[in-house]
Design a protein around this motif. Structure first.
Motif, PDB file in Angstrom:
ATOM      1  N   UNK A 166       0.786  -1.311   0.035  1.00  0.00           N
ATOM      2  CA  UNK A 166      -0.078   0.046   0.122  1.00  0.00           C
ATOM      3  C   UNK A 166       0.797   1.282  -0.023  1.00  0.00           C
ATOM      4  N   UNK A 167       0.434   2.378  -0.659  1.00  0.00           N
ATOM      5  CA  UNK A 167       0.770   3.569  -0.406  1.00  0.00           C
ATOM      6  C   UNK A 167       0.003   4.551   0.250  1.00  0.00           C
ATOM      7  N   UNK A 168       0.647   4.999   1.439  1.00  0.00           N
ATOM      8  CA  UNK A 168      -0.345   5.768   2.411  1.00  0.00           C
ATOM      9  C   UNK A 168       0.427   7.194   2.470  1.00  0.00           C
ATOM     10  N   UNK A 169      -0.343   8.281   2.255  1.00  0.00           N
ATOM     11  CA  UNK A 169       0.668   9.554   2.241  1.00  0.00           C
ATOM     12  C   UNK A 169      -0.389  10.484   3.316  1.00  0.00           C
ATOM     13  N   UNK A 170       0.182  10.741   4.559  1.00  0.00           N
ATOM     14  CA  UNK A 170      -0.586  11.429   5.408  1.00  0.00           C
ATOM     15  C   UNK A 170      -0.380  12.763   5.679  1.00  0.00           C
ATOM     16  N   UNK A 171      -1.490  13.603   5.500  1.00  0.00           N
ATOM     17  CA  UNK A 171      -1.239  15.152   5.693  1.00  0.00           C
ATOM     18  C   UNK A 171      -1.952  15.765   6.721  1.00  0.00           C
TER      19      UNK A 171
END
Ligand code: CTP
Length: 446
Positions: free
Chosen positions: A358-363
């Motif tokens: 998975x690719x998870x990008x948290x902002x």
């Protein structure tokens, strides 16, 4: 009033286009011309279009035949346009005979005879010298490269080099190209070397190809030391040649879209990136038996490090590796944890342990999640604090995707547009540095 519609790319506008539009106009009273966008052309596998959309529209307008010009953006649009504009006749050239018969229930379909001996493809090929590619190495990735290269106009796969003559001959026979075991002869017959040999041989082949005045496309990891990366990029620059690291994800349209959205501020400031990619490999494979250059991180690390560097930049403050080793000491599963001035990241990969890729990008305002195979991104979602709101994005990814990197390589070569931003030299050098750091620590730790 009889309304007619026709569609096309109209790249490098030529006589065939002019004659088609003239006859299309004569079929009725009002002619609508749909001009395709670059994204749609890419999605349907038409790569290497030279003229930008505005030029192509302007060329259609200048003929004076079009009463209205519209943009064709997606598959299925023809059907809705026919309804929307109240079309009586749909027409295209005879190269499409039969392809649009399904529209016959809604309007008349006319295939106009195509003008002989002229096409945008022909003109593109005349305009550019066809780049003759020579492949070094005959492994799995090289097998995928040849059919993909066939789909990109402006290149031809000339031959293959392998010091083991028999491997080269078998490969060449399969793909109907030339086999070389003599390097000088190989270099004499090519413009671009595509290096798909084992990792540790990349550095030597890159230097050799550049010294022979050839451009280079090299599979990841480009090289395994920062100093080597700096040296080969400096050599390419000095010789006026292109050195291009082939990490297919970097050139994939869906991944580009995802980066664009991540950097647009939609999820606020990015604080955390988690990228994971695992692929269970046969324990007898080279990847899991080569005790010096095998292992998960050297094989897959470039993929998982890519989004991290793209989103945080390549200047990390700290990197740690947590590794699960097999009996022979090779890493079956590796997690790289990085700290940057503005956030943290983990890049996880494995050949002997399966996990959710998975690719998870948290902002600070939301997060982006792309499910496997995010390394060939076709779909991702943007989530917010309000769980009821989810923005969904999709994009096409065709075949093995090597066509995208190859067409970007050609764009760079022809210098129509400077888009080396998809994978910069600085990023390739930083990736080599991470590989070097990994190998150094593994040697200490194993
Ligand atoms: N066309 C034509 N005669 C030609 C070339 C094109 O009648 N010699 C017609 C096509 O059939 C189509 C329209 O012009 O209806 C726009 O075609 P387009 O795909 O833009 O042009 P091509 O030259 O066929 O482009 P390519 O080589 O990229 O496929």
């Amino acid at each position: 009033m009889v309304k007619v519609i026709t569609y096309g790319t109209y790249d490098l506008f030529h006589e065939g286009h002019y004659r088609l539009l003239k006859r299309a106009k004569e079929l009725g009273d009002y002619l609508i011309v749909g001009v395709t966008t670059e994204t749609y052309d890419k999605a349907r596998g038409k790569l290497g279009v030279v003229d930008p959309l505005m030029t192509r529209i302007e060329n259609v307008r200048k003929t004076g035949f079009a009463d209205e010009i519209i943009i064709e953006e997606s598959q299925g649009q023809k059907f809705s346009d026919i309804k929307k504009y109240g079309i009586d006749i749909f027409t295209v050239g005879s190269d499409w005979t039969g392809a649009f018969d399904y529209l016959k229930d809604y309007c008349k379909v006319v295939y106009l005879e195509r003008t002989r001996d002229i096409s945008s493809t022909m003109l593109r090929e005349q305009k550019r010298h066809i780049q003759r590619i020579g492949i070094i190495g005959t492994g799995r990735i090289a097998e995928r490269f040849v059919p993909e290269a066939k789909l990109v106009s402006g290149v031809s796969t000339q031959g293959v080099y392998n010091p083991h003559k028999e491997s080269a001959e078998r490969f060449a026979e399969r793909w109907q190209i030339n086999a070389y075991d003599d390097k000088e002869e190989f270099y004499e017959n090519i413009d671009v070397a595509y290096i798909a040999s084992p990792h540790e041989t990349h550095y030597g082949y890159i230097k050799e190809a550049l010294e022979h005045g050839k451009h280079v496309i090299c599979e990841k990891p480009l090289v395994l030391e920062k100093r080597q990366a700096e040296e080969v990029f400096a050599l390419a620059k000095e010789r006026g040649l292109i050195l291009f690291e082939a990490i297919k994800t970097a050139y994939c349209p869906g991944f580009q879209k995802l980066l664009g959205i991540a950097c647009s501020g939609m999820i606020g400031s990015i604080r955390n990136v988690e990228a994971c990619f695992t692929k269970l490999e046969n324990p007898e494979s080279r990847e899991l038996t080569d005790e010096v250059y095998g292992g998960s991180f050297l094989e897959m690390g470039s993929y998982v490090m890519l989004p991290v560097f793209k989103l945080f930049g390549a200047e990390y403050e700290k990197i740690e590796f947590d590794v699960i080793r097999g009996e022979n000491g090779l890493d079956l599963f590796t997690k790289a944890s990085l700290r940057f001035p503005t956030g943290i990241a983990t890049a996880t990969c494995g050949l002997g342990v399966k996990s959710e890729g998975r690719l998870l990008i948290s902002g600070t305002k939301g997060y982006i999640v792309a499910e496997p195979p995010w390394w060939k991104t076709t779909y991702f979602e943007v989530h917010y604090e309000d769980a009821g709101r989810v923005d969904k994005y999709s994009e096409t990814f065709l075949g093995d995707g090597l066509r995208y990197e190859l067409s970007d390589f050609l764009v760079l070569l022809n210098q129509e547009e400077k888009n080396a931003f998809k994978l910069t030299r600085g990023e390739s050098i930083a990736l080599a540095e991470v590989m070097e750091e990994f190998v150094r620590r593994e040697k200490q730790g194993a």
